[in-house]
Design a protein around this motif. Structure first.
Motif, PDB file in Angstrom:
ATOM      1  N   LEU A 105       0.834  -1.213   0.000  1.00  0.00           N
ATOM      2  CA  LEU A 105       0.000   0.000   0.000  1.00  0.00           C
ATOM      3  C   LEU A 105       0.868   1.263   0.000  1.00  0.00           C
ATOM      4  O   LEU A 105       0.553   2.243  -0.662  1.00  0.00           O
ATOM      5  CB  LEU A 105      -0.942  -0.002   1.216  1.00  0.00           C
ATOM      6  CG  LEU A 105      -2.131  -0.955   1.103  1.00  0.00           C
ATOM      7  CD1 LEU A 105      -2.927  -0.982   2.408  1.00  0.00           C
ATOM      8  CD2 LEU A 105      -3.048  -0.574  -0.065  1.00  0.00           C
ATOM      9  N   THR A 106       1.984   1.211   0.722  1.00  0.00           N
ATOM     10  CA  THR A 106       2.894   2.357   0.726  1.00  0.00           C
ATOM     11  C   THR A 106       3.393   2.620  -0.695  1.00  0.00           C
ATOM     12  O   THR A 106       3.388   3.759  -1.168  1.00  0.00           O
ATOM     13  CB  THR A 106       4.087   2.092   1.679  1.00  0.00           C
ATOM     14  OG1 THR A 106       3.557   1.770   2.962  1.00  0.00           O
ATOM     15  CG2 THR A 106       5.021   3.272   1.779  1.00  0.00           C
ATOM     16  N   HIS A 134       0.603   4.092  -2.862  1.00  0.00           N
ATOM     17  CA  HIS A 134       0.296   5.490  -2.570  1.00  0.00           C
ATOM     18  C   HIS A 134       1.391   6.414  -3.087  1.00  0.00           C
ATOM     19  O   HIS A 134       1.114   7.526  -3.524  1.00  0.00           O
ATOM     20  CB  HIS A 134       0.079   5.684  -1.058  1.00  0.00           C
ATOM     21  CG  HIS A 134      -1.182   5.032  -0.587  1.00  0.00           C
ATOM     22  ND1 HIS A 134      -1.336   4.469   0.654  1.00  0.00           N
ATOM     23  CD2 HIS A 134      -2.358   4.817  -1.230  1.00  0.00           C
ATOM     24  CE1 HIS A 134      -2.550   3.945   0.762  1.00  0.00           C
ATOM     25  NE2 HIS A 134      -3.178   4.144  -0.378  1.00  0.00           N
ATOM     26  N   GLU A 135       2.635   5.929  -3.057  1.00  0.00           N
ATOM     27  CA  GLU A 135       3.750   6.772  -3.500  1.00  0.00           C
ATOM     28  C   GLU A 135       3.843   6.859  -5.021  1.00  0.00           C
ATOM     29  O   GLU A 135       4.306   7.842  -5.566  1.00  0.00           O
ATOM     30  CB  GLU A 135       5.080   6.203  -2.977  1.00  0.00           C
ATOM     31  CG  GLU A 135       5.302   6.496  -1.507  1.00  0.00           C
ATOM     32  CD  GLU A 135       6.488   5.718  -0.947  1.00  0.00           C
ATOM     33  OE1 GLU A 135       6.713   5.809   0.257  1.00  0.00           O
ATOM     34  OE2 GLU A 135       7.179   4.996  -1.720  1.00  0.00           O
ATOM     35  N   SER A 191       1.702   6.320  -8.421  1.00  0.00           N
ATOM     36  CA  SER A 191       0.385   6.059  -9.015  1.00  0.00           C
ATOM     37  C   SER A 191       0.475   5.242 -10.307  1.00  0.00           C
ATOM     38  O   SER A 191      -0.535   4.773 -10.821  1.00  0.00           O
ATOM     39  CB  SER A 191      -0.341   7.371  -9.268  1.00  0.00           C
ATOM     40  OG  SER A 191       0.442   8.152 -10.134  1.00  0.00           O
ATOM     41  N   GLU A 214      -8.478  -1.480  -0.433  1.00  0.00           N
ATOM     42  CA  GLU A 214      -7.829  -0.254   0.033  1.00  0.00           C
ATOM     43  C   GLU A 214      -7.422   0.664  -1.120  1.00  0.00           C
ATOM     44  O   GLU A 214      -7.258   1.863  -0.927  1.00  0.00           O
ATOM     45  CB  GLU A 214      -6.578  -0.602   0.869  1.00  0.00           C
ATOM     46  CG  GLU A 214      -6.865  -1.417   2.113  1.00  0.00           C
ATOM     47  CD  GLU A 214      -7.768  -0.692   3.092  1.00  0.00           C
ATOM     48  OE1 GLU A 214      -7.469   0.470   3.436  1.00  0.00           O
ATOM     49  OE2 GLU A 214      -8.792  -1.278   3.505  1.00  0.00           O
ATOM     50  N   ALA A 215      -7.175   0.083  -2.288  1.00  0.00           N
ATOM     51  CA  ALA A 215      -6.741   0.871  -3.453  1.00  0.00           C
ATOM     52  C   ALA A 215      -7.578   0.426  -4.660  1.00  0.00           C
ATOM     53  O   ALA A 215      -7.087  -0.299  -5.528  1.00  0.00           O
ATOM     54  CB  ALA A 215      -5.239   0.649  -3.705  1.00  0.00           C
ATOM     55  N   CYS A 261      -6.561  -0.034  -8.487  1.00  0.00           N
ATOM     56  CA  CYS A 261      -5.607  -1.000  -9.048  1.00  0.00           C
ATOM     57  C   CYS A 261      -6.328  -2.247  -9.572  1.00  0.00           C
ATOM     58  O   CYS A 261      -7.465  -2.538  -9.208  1.00  0.00           O
ATOM     59  CB  CYS A 261      -4.492  -1.341  -8.061  1.00  0.00           C
ATOM     60  SG  CYS A 261      -5.035  -2.095  -6.570  1.00  0.00           S
TER      61      CYS A 261
END
Ligand code: GLN
Length: 285
Positions: free
Chosen positions: A104-105, A108-109, A111, A133-134, A137
């Protein structure tokens, strides 16, 4: 007719062998009564009907035979989501939340990372949580076990409202296409460790646990093959046992991945190793 207090006392005494007898008894009784743990603890004098008590005793009997609570309740919380689990899949562990956090990190960093492969997906806890969570994707799940894929599809429908692509594949053998992240919690216990579990009749599928003599059999194969399925600049993220991470870091570097790094879990133990495929294919001399 018994009260909740009496049922819990009896349950905890029957489960004396468990590390957490009272907690186990409480969880089983909440599931039979279909109430929350908080409500249960606030309702000690209330009655338990004979029919409910009998169902509770059946669950206690099975727990006494060392069947994990998650299988008895067909439920395990992972990253705040209630996954369905049964004997077809490994029970999700909190350790694996570190693997999810690491992905996830990255998401988020950067895209540009959108295509994800959850290899050896089991219940689907990694891929489904990442999609939850994302949502932007695109997640593909894969496993060699058709049984596990059925559980993964069920969880996907239940938790996401859509069924993620779930491909039957022996590691990467039947996978097609390129991914930005290949993430995996493959079987990594040693044969010896799994034999010890078998002696105690541990009910999780050994297929999901055993990684050969040193536990690294599948991890080695994944590292050797992953480059061909990763887009340039893509990442590989692997969960393993603590003492395997040093070796995996070396293997990743030897296979041409850059920036190989080890990430620790919440208790400070090495748990996840990641590497990045180079942005450009190295030029032949
Ligand atoms: N972490 C699990 C255990 O210790 C093993 C999971 C695996 O082999 N992938 O039981």
């Amino acid at each position: 007719m018994k009260t909740i207090r009496e049922a819990l006392t009896k349950g905890a005494s029957l489960l004396a062998e468990s590390d957490t007898p009272f907690l186990d008894a409480s969880l089983l009784l909440t599931s039979v009564l279909n109430i929350s743990k908080e409500k249960l603890l606030a309702s000690y004098p209330d009655p338990v009907t004979d029919e409910q008590y009998n169902r509770y005793r059946e669950l206690l009997d099975r727990r006494e035979q060392n069947i994990p609570i998650a299988y008895l309740l067909n439920r395990k919380e992972f990253y705040g989501l209630p996954f369905f689990v049964d004997e077809r899949v490994l029970i999700p562990r909190p350790d694996t939340e570190t693997l999810v956090e690491t992905a996830l990190t990255l998401l988020h960093e950067q895209s540009t990372l959108t295509r994800i492969l959850d290899l050896c997906c089991g219940s689907g806890c990694i891929g489904i949580t990442l999609k939850h969570e994302a949502p932007e994707c695109r997640v593909t799940c894969s496993d060699v076990s058709e049984d596990a894929l059925d559980v993964c599809r069920l969880n996907s429908k239940k938790l996401l409202g859509e069924v993620l692509p779930a491909v039957k594949s022996n590691l990467l053998d039947s996978i097609s296409g390129k991914f930005d992240i290949i993430i995996s919690n493959p079987p990594y216990l040693t044969k010896k460790e799994v034999h010890r579990m078998a002696d105690k009749k541990w009910p999780e599928p050994y297929l999901a646990l055993e990684g050969g003599d040193d536990g690294l059999r599948f991890i080695r194969k994944i590292i050797a093959d992953a480059g061909a399925y990763l887009a340039p600049g893509g990442y590989i993220l692997l969960e393993s046992a603590i003492d395997q991470t040093y070796y995996i870091e070396q293997e990743l570097t030897a296979a041409g991945f850059t920036g190989s790094t080890v990430v620790q879990d919440l208790t400070g133990r090495n748990r996840v190793t990641l590497g990045r495929k180079q942005e450009q294919e190295p030029h032949a001399e």
